[in-house]
Design a protein around this motif. Sequence first.
Motif, mmCIF file in Angstrom:
data_model
loop_
_atom_site.group_PDB
_atom_site.id
_atom_site.type_symbol
_atom_site.label_atom_id
_atom_site.label_comp_id
_atom_site.label_asym_id
_atom_site.label_seq_id
_atom_site.Cartn_x
_atom_site.Cartn_y
_atom_site.Cartn_z
ATOM 1 N N MET A 46 2.693 83.571 70.025
ATOM 2 C CA MET A 46 1.888 82.854 69.059
ATOM 3 C C MET A 46 0.937 81.897 69.765
ATOM 4 N N SER A 47 1.185 81.535 70.979
ATOM 5 C CA SER A 47 0.325 80.569 71.655
ATOM 6 C C SER A 47 -1.062 81.134 71.947
ATOM 7 N N ASP A 48 -1.195 82.458 71.925
ATOM 8 C CA ASP A 48 -2.501 83.068 72.166
ATOM 9 C C ASP A 48 -3.396 83.011 70.937
ATOM 10 N N TYR A 49 -2.841 82.682 69.797
ATOM 11 C CA TYR A 49 -3.597 82.670 68.549
ATOM 12 C C TYR A 49 -3.829 81.238 68.104
ATOM 13 N N ASP A 50 -5.040 80.968 67.666
ATOM 14 C CA ASP A 50 -5.352 79.626 67.173
ATOM 15 C C ASP A 50 -4.999 79.522 65.689
ATOM 16 N N ALA A 51 -5.312 78.364 65.104
ATOM 17 C CA ALA A 51 -4.943 78.103 63.708
ATOM 18 C C ALA A 51 -5.601 79.098 62.752
ATOM 19 N N VAL A 52 -6.827 79.501 63.027
ATOM 20 C CA VAL A 52 -7.517 80.470 62.157
ATOM 21 C C VAL A 52 -6.839 81.831 62.250
ATOM 22 N N ASP A 53 -6.490 82.249 63.460
ATOM 23 C CA ASP A 53 -5.779 83.523 63.628
ATOM 24 C C ASP A 53 -4.453 83.496 62.882
ATOM 25 N N ARG A 54 -3.699 82.405 63.027
ATOM 26 C CA ARG A 54 -2.408 82.299 62.351
ATOM 27 C C ARG A 54 -2.579 82.291 60.835
ATOM 28 N N ALA A 55 -3.603 81.621 60.342
ATOM 29 C CA ALA A 55 -3.856 81.603 58.893
ATOM 30 C C ALA A 55 -4.214 83.008 58.409
ATOM 31 N N LEU A 56 -4.994 83.721 59.177
ATOM 32 C CA LEU A 56 -5.366 85.095 58.820
ATOM 33 C C LEU A 56 -4.135 85.997 58.825
ATOM 34 N N LEU A 57 -3.286 85.862 59.834
ATOM 35 C CA LEU A 57 -2.063 86.659 59.901
ATOM 36 C C LEU A 57 -1.121 86.316 58.743
ATOM 37 N N ASP B 183 -12.538 84.881 51.270
ATOM 38 C CA ASP B 183 -12.502 83.951 50.130
ATOM 39 C C ASP B 183 -11.249 83.074 50.179
ATOM 40 N N ARG B 184 -10.125 83.689 50.430
ATOM 41 C CA ARG B 184 -8.854 82.960 50.448
ATOM 42 C C ARG B 184 -8.822 81.891 51.538
ATOM 43 N N LEU B 185 -9.410 82.199 52.688
ATOM 44 C CA LEU B 185 -9.349 81.285 53.832
ATOM 45 C C LEU B 185 -10.578 80.388 53.962
ATOM 46 N N ARG C 145 -10.517 91.476 66.818
ATOM 47 C CA ARG C 145 -9.931 90.896 68.021
ATOM 48 C C ARG C 145 -8.395 90.941 67.949
ATOM 49 N N LEU C 146 -7.845 90.634 66.781
ATOM 50 C CA LEU C 146 -6.394 90.703 66.615
ATOM 51 C C LEU C 146 -5.876 92.127 66.804
ATOM 52 N N GLU C 147 -6.594 93.076 66.253
ATOM 53 C CA GLU C 147 -6.179 94.480 66.419
ATOM 54 C C GLU C 147 -6.235 94.885 67.884
ATOM 55 N N ALA C 148 -7.303 94.510 68.583
ATOM 56 C CA ALA C 148 -7.444 94.849 70.002
ATOM 57 C C ALA C 148 -6.361 94.189 70.853
ATOM 58 N N SER C 149 -5.886 93.028 70.427
ATOM 59 C CA SER C 149 -4.859 92.320 71.196
ATOM 60 C C SER C 149 -3.460 92.868 70.940
ATOM 61 N N GLY C 150 -3.327 93.793 69.978
ATOM 62 C CA GLY C 150 -2.026 94.381 69.671
ATOM 63 C C GLY C 150 -1.221 93.578 68.662
ATOM 64 N N ALA C 151 -1.883 92.722 67.893
ATOM 65 C CA ALA C 151 -1.182 91.878 66.918
ATOM 66 C C ALA C 151 -0.563 92.678 65.790
ATOM 67 N N PHE C 152 -1.128 93.831 65.467
ATOM 68 C CA PHE C 152 -0.661 94.600 64.314
ATOM 69 C C PHE C 152 0.244 95.735 64.747
ATOM 70 N N LEU C 153 1.340 95.882 64.020
ATOM 71 C CA LEU C 153 2.215 97.028 64.216
ATOM 72 C C LEU C 153 1.615 98.198 63.454
ATOM 73 N N LEU D 273 7.607 82.421 59.674
ATOM 74 C CA LEU D 273 7.334 82.028 61.047
ATOM 75 C C LEU D 273 5.872 81.629 61.221
ATOM 76 N N LEU D 274 4.976 82.399 60.583
ATOM 77 C CA LEU D 274 3.549 82.100 60.683
ATOM 78 C C LEU D 274 3.195 80.784 59.980
ATOM 79 N N GLU D 275 3.958 80.472 58.937
ATOM 80 C CA GLU D 275 3.687 79.249 58.192
ATOM 81 C C GLU D 275 4.246 78.007 58.870
ATOM 82 N N ARG D 276 5.190 78.194 59.777
ATOM 83 C CA ARG D 276 5.778 77.067 60.496
ATOM 84 C C ARG D 276 4.773 76.520 61.501
ATOM 85 N N GLU D 277 4.686 75.241 61.598
ATOM 86 C CA GLU D 277 3.786 74.620 62.569
ATOM 87 C C GLU D 277 4.278 74.887 63.972
#
Length: 154
Positions: free
Chosen positions: A1-12, A28-30, A43-51, A149-153
């Motif tokens: 999770m350290s590779d993702y910033d707050a926007v990435d985490r909110a999107l996930l 719209d939501r974000l 960028r998230l897809e290229a980094s392998g974030a998605f199963l 987990l994503l919602e946890r700070e």
Amino acid sequence: MSDYDAVDRALLAALSADPRATVVALADRLGLSRNTVQARMSRLEASGAFLSFERSIDPAPLGFPLEAFISVHVRQKRLREVVDDIARIPEVIQAHGLSGSIDLLVRVICRDAHDLFRIDGEILAIDGVERTETSLAMGELIPYRLGPLLEREV
């Protein structure tokens, strides 16, 4: 999770809550632009974030109402061959290699108890399998999730 910033985490987190959300709906939501969301998604897809994007399909209407977990004990140095053979059994929907006394945990679907017995027999017949232990799944109590987990700070 350290590779993702707050926007990435909110999107996930938004995708975890609504996996079918469109880029426009996510934007719209974000409160982001469509282009920003699209670029972040790429960028998230290229980094392998998605199963896998394979849709989950309920096997019960297909005639497979029962689910079981088969613990498989494998003879030393035979794991790769055993896994390859188990993967050829259509009713096997998932398998994990484990540490400890169990080598593999295999998730299967079946029509009934007789079908489960047959599937277990196919696994036992594989060269390199020493023994199995089978547990019938009684129900999924906590589905796969990352939202909390994503919602946890961090």
